[in-house]
Design a protein around this motif. Structure first.
Motif, PDB file in Angstrom:
ATOM      1  N   GLN A   1       0.827  -1.208   0.000  1.00  0.00           N
ATOM      2  CA  GLN A   1       0.000   0.000   0.000  1.00  0.00           C
ATOM      3  C   GLN A   1       0.863   1.261   0.000  1.00  0.00           C
ATOM      4  OE1 GLN A   1      -2.989  -1.650  -0.871  1.00  0.00           O
ATOM      5  NE2 GLN A   1      -3.786   0.147   0.180  1.00  0.00           N
ATOM      6  N   LEU A   2       1.926   1.245   0.787  1.00  0.00           N
ATOM      7  CA  LEU A   2       2.809   2.410   0.846  1.00  0.00           C
ATOM      8  C   LEU A   2       3.515   2.632  -0.487  1.00  0.00           C
ATOM      9  CD1 LEU A   2       4.365   1.850   4.384  1.00  0.00           C
ATOM     10  CD2 LEU A   2       2.665   3.573   3.760  1.00  0.00           C
ATOM     11  N   ALA A   3       3.987   1.531  -1.089  1.00  0.00           N
ATOM     12  CA  ALA A   3       4.673   1.648  -2.378  1.00  0.00           C
ATOM     13  C   ALA A   3       3.727   2.149  -3.466  1.00  0.00           C
ATOM     14  CB  ALA A   3       5.269   0.291  -2.769  1.00  0.00           C
ATOM     15  N   ALA A   4       2.466   1.694  -3.421  1.00  0.00           N
ATOM     16  CA  ALA A   4       1.483   2.141  -4.408  1.00  0.00           C
ATOM     17  C   ALA A   4       1.207   3.631  -4.278  1.00  0.00           C
ATOM     18  CB  ALA A   4       0.186   1.346  -4.249  1.00  0.00           C
ATOM     19  N   ALA A   5       1.419   4.169  -3.057  1.00  0.00           N
ATOM     20  CA  ALA A   5       1.217   5.601  -2.824  1.00  0.00           C
ATOM     21  C   ALA A   5       2.481   6.407  -3.113  1.00  0.00           C
ATOM     22  CB  ALA A   5       0.762   5.826  -1.385  1.00  0.00           C
TER      23      ALA A   5
ATOM     24  N   SER B   1      -4.440  -5.998   8.951  1.00  0.00           N
ATOM     25  CA  SER B   1      -3.703  -5.156   9.898  1.00  0.00           C
ATOM     26  C   SER B   1      -2.648  -4.337   9.156  1.00  0.00           C
ATOM     27  CB  SER B   1      -3.061  -6.016  10.981  1.00  0.00           C
ATOM     28  OG  SER B   1      -2.306  -5.217  11.865  1.00  0.00           O
ATOM     29  N   GLY B   2      -1.938  -4.976   8.236  1.00  0.00           N
ATOM     30  CA  GLY B   2      -0.942  -4.243   7.462  1.00  0.00           C
ATOM     31  C   GLY B   2      -1.528  -3.113   6.651  1.00  0.00           C
ATOM     32  N   ARG B   3      -2.677  -3.386   6.014  1.00  0.00           N
ATOM     33  CA  ARG B   3      -3.362  -2.346   5.234  1.00  0.00           C
ATOM     34  C   ARG B   3      -3.829  -1.200   6.143  1.00  0.00           C
ATOM     35  NH1 ARG B   3      -5.463  -3.517  -0.136  1.00  0.00           N
ATOM     36  NH2 ARG B   3      -7.121  -2.014   0.252  1.00  0.00           N
ATOM     37  N   ALA B   4      -4.319  -1.558   7.319  1.00  0.00           N
ATOM     38  CA  ALA B   4      -4.802  -0.524   8.249  1.00  0.00           C
ATOM     39  C   ALA B   4      -3.666   0.391   8.691  1.00  0.00           C
ATOM     40  CB  ALA B   4      -5.460  -1.182   9.462  1.00  0.00           C
ATOM     41  N   LEU B   5      -2.478  -0.187   8.903  1.00  0.00           N
ATOM     42  CA  LEU B   5      -1.343   0.651   9.296  1.00  0.00           C
ATOM     43  C   LEU B   5      -0.938   1.572   8.152  1.00  0.00           C
ATOM     44  CD1 LEU B   5       0.793   1.589  11.214  1.00  0.00           C
ATOM     45  CD2 LEU B   5       2.161  -0.441  10.651  1.00  0.00           C
ATOM     46  N   ALA B   6      -0.911   1.055   6.944  1.00  0.00           N
ATOM     47  CA  ALA B   6      -0.564   1.903   5.796  1.00  0.00           C
ATOM     48  C   ALA B   6      -1.534   3.074   5.673  1.00  0.00           C
ATOM     49  CB  ALA B   6      -0.568   1.067   4.510  1.00  0.00           C
ATOM     50  N   ALA B   7      -2.813   2.805   5.890  1.00  0.00           N
ATOM     51  CA  ALA B   7      -3.824   3.877   5.804  1.00  0.00           C
ATOM     52  C   ALA B   7      -3.564   4.954   6.847  1.00  0.00           C
ATOM     53  CB  ALA B   7      -5.227   3.284   5.989  1.00  0.00           C
ATOM     54  N   LYS B   8      -3.161   4.544   8.066  1.00  0.00           N
ATOM     55  CA  LYS B   8      -2.858   5.523   9.108  1.00  0.00           C
ATOM     56  C   LYS B   8      -1.635   6.363   8.707  1.00  0.00           C
ATOM     57  CE  LYS B   8      -4.577   2.967  13.162  1.00  0.00           C
ATOM     58  NZ  LYS B   8      -5.349   4.061  13.828  1.00  0.00           N
ATOM     59  N   MET B   9      -0.640   5.712   8.166  1.00  0.00           N
ATOM     60  CA  MET B   9       0.584   6.416   7.801  1.00  0.00           C
ATOM     61  C   MET B   9       0.377   7.380   6.633  1.00  0.00           C
ATOM     62  SD  MET B   9       3.241   3.238   8.233  1.00  0.00           S
ATOM     63  CE  MET B   9       4.758   4.209   8.137  1.00  0.00           C
ATOM     64  N   LEU B  10      -0.526   7.014   5.754  1.00  0.00           N
ATOM     65  CA  LEU B  10      -0.797   7.865   4.593  1.00  0.00           C
ATOM     66  C   LEU B  10      -1.819   8.952   4.878  1.00  0.00           C
ATOM     67  CD1 LEU B  10      -0.905   5.035   1.901  1.00  0.00           C
ATOM     68  CD2 LEU B  10       0.897   6.765   2.181  1.00  0.00           C
ATOM     69  N   GLY B  11      -2.433   8.871   6.056  1.00  0.00           N
ATOM     70  CA  GLY B  11      -3.376   9.896   6.465  1.00  0.00           C
ATOM     71  C   GLY B  11      -4.680   9.850   5.690  1.00  0.00           C
TER      72      GLY B  11
END
Length: 316
Positions: free
Chosen positions: A23-27, A306-316
């Protein structure tokens, strides 16, 4: 989001770490992923062995997974298109396995993202506005950190730098599991390809060779219950393998057979009792977060979400 993030270091290349990384890489974030294991899998690992001149794989960790959440269902559909998962009806109408081993999807995700295998992060510390990650002989820098290792390991690694996250992880109680991998020269007198009995000493047994795209002859994986695993927790693995194989034959009533290959593996942190609360935790001030099935549900899908949820938090 209060802090700008460009580079993220992810510790742990299991399902939680890799789903977060994707998710982070896609962003557009630069991710670097570290895992102390020699290759892909974690608790979805596959163990290879040479048996009668053939390389045979055993799924000695997670045996199968189900998909209920729409996001995870979509991921499973993509993995099917890549040929790295397949349905396994013997375990249930909605059961899937990785192919050619359970680590199939982990291998595919890790290959796409790049992972520093065989790299154990031993210490974290701040270096100005960035994080430094130290191994025995190297150091790496990043703007933010994702810790996606089992809770017991996360609580130790984060104790000094993120005590609140470490405290959340330290609440987790994980049950151990001894896994036995056995191969036989002839088919055992057991009709079913998988057997489940949570109350018995062998809580799960599967004819590994009956799964899609597996090779080898008659191969079985046995999982001892948490109670039985604790009883033999610190015995040598060779002794445990013999004990649990005898349990298996006694439990099933099948005629005992001498294996042509027999070994065991101890999972100290096999099944986590999830911590109540959010499915991922992130400290925006420190730019450090935790993800794992212990924050969501003790399943492959739980780690993914859980991993996706953390990425969402980090990306705001």
């Amino acid at each position: 989001m209060a802090h700008s993030i460009e580079t993220v270091a992810i510790i742990g290349a299991g399902m939680a770490g890799l789903s977060c990384a994707a998710q982070l890489a896609a962003a557009g974030k630069q991710v670097v992923i570290f895992d102390k294991g020699r290759g892909p899998g974690g608790r979805m690992a596959a163990r290879r062995a040479e048996i009668a001149g053939e390389t045979v794989g055993f799924d000695h960790g997670a045996q199968f997974f189900t998909a209920r959440d729409p996001a995870f269902k979509e991921a499973v559909r993509e993995w099917q298109e890549l040929g790295v998962v397949a349905p396994w009806p013997a375990a249930g109408d909605d059961a899937f396995v990785g192919t050619p081993g359970m680590n199939g999807p982990i291998r595919a995700m890790g290959s796409a993202l790049g992972v520093e295998w065989g790299t154990r992060i031993e210490r974290l510390h701040r270096d100005g506005d960035r994080w430094k990650l130290e191994t025995a002989d190297k150091s790496f820098a990043a703007d933010a950190i994702v810790c996606a290792v089992p809770a017991e390991q996360a609580s130790v690694l984060l104790a000094e730098v993120a005590p609140e996250l470490a405290a959340a992880a330290s609440q987790v109680q994980s049950a151990p599991c001894w896994a036995v991998m056995a191969a036989f020269g002839e088919k055992l007198g057991i009709e079913a390809d998988c057997l489940r009995d949570p109350e018995a000493g062998i809580s799960w047994a599967a004819r590994n060779s009956a799964k899609p795209e597996r090779n080898g002859g008659e191969c079985w994986v046995l999982h001892a219950s948490p109670e039985r695993s604790r009883e033999v927790l610190d015995l040598p693995k060779e002794e445990v393998a013999e004990i649990l194989l005898a349990d298996f034959f006694a439990q099933t009533g099948a005629a005992p057979a001498k294996p042509i290959h027999l070994t065991a593996h101890r999972w100290l942190y096999a099944m986590a009792e999830p911590v109540a609360g959010e499915p991922a935790r992130y400290d925006d001030d420190k730019r450090i977060g935790i993800a794992g099935d212990y924050l969501h549900s003790p399943r492959v899908e739980g780690a993914f979400l859980s991993g996706r949820a953390l990425a969402a938090k980090m990306l705001g």
